[in-house]
Design a protein around this motif. Sequence first.
Motif, mmCIF file in Angstrom:
data_model
loop_
_atom_site.group_PDB
_atom_site.id
_atom_site.type_symbol
_atom_site.label_atom_id
_atom_site.label_comp_id
_atom_site.label_asym_id
_atom_site.label_seq_id
_atom_site.Cartn_x
_atom_site.Cartn_y
_atom_site.Cartn_z
ATOM 1 N N ARG A 44 29.484 68.380 -3.032
ATOM 2 C CA ARG A 44 30.060 68.442 -4.375
ATOM 3 C C ARG A 44 28.980 68.682 -5.415
ATOM 4 N N GLU B 102 35.636 73.141 -0.383
ATOM 5 C CA GLU B 102 36.552 72.991 0.754
ATOM 6 C C GLU B 102 35.900 72.180 1.870
ATOM 7 N N ARG C 123 35.931 68.599 0.775
ATOM 8 C CA ARG C 123 37.265 68.013 0.938
ATOM 9 C C ARG C 123 37.500 67.634 2.399
ATOM 10 N N SER D 291 35.412 64.632 3.229
ATOM 11 C CA SER D 291 35.946 63.438 2.568
ATOM 12 C C SER D 291 37.096 62.826 3.350
ATOM 13 N N TRP E 256 36.415 61.567 -3.755
ATOM 14 C CA TRP E 256 36.985 62.897 -3.850
ATOM 15 C C TRP E 256 37.831 63.052 -5.116
ATOM 16 N N ASP E 257 38.690 62.091 -5.409
ATOM 17 C CA ASP E 257 39.519 62.169 -6.614
ATOM 18 C C ASP E 257 38.656 62.198 -7.870
ATOM 19 N N MET F 154 36.866 65.629 -8.165
ATOM 20 C CA MET F 154 37.743 66.712 -8.612
ATOM 21 C C MET F 154 38.053 66.582 -10.099
#
Length: 113
Positions: free
Chosen positions: A52, A73, A76, A79, A94-95, A98
Amino acid sequence: MNVHTDLVLKARVRLMSHNDRILEGEEGLWVYRILFAVSPRAHAYKLAYVLRELSEVSPRVARLPEARRALLEEARAVSARIPTDAPAYQRRMWDHSMAQLKEIERRLGQVSR
């Protein structure tokens, strides 16, 4: 996945000689990719974090949206391998990531207009 023993040893030595919490940048990427293949439970969070981070700050992907998307990707997918008994900050990474990326993209969209 079968990882060469010498690569695993080299990655572990590099990680042990690092003083910070997470080895960042491209060096961290190769180290955590190798170690994730051997022990996904232990290294999923750190690999996702580095992926990330690189998608945000790497000059190599600054003007390559496809490369940035590929890193996200992969982050994700990694994660999803963070264990359910991991600390809450790892499971929510992750949340949170993003949300940060959407805010950055919103600001960049406003600047370019």
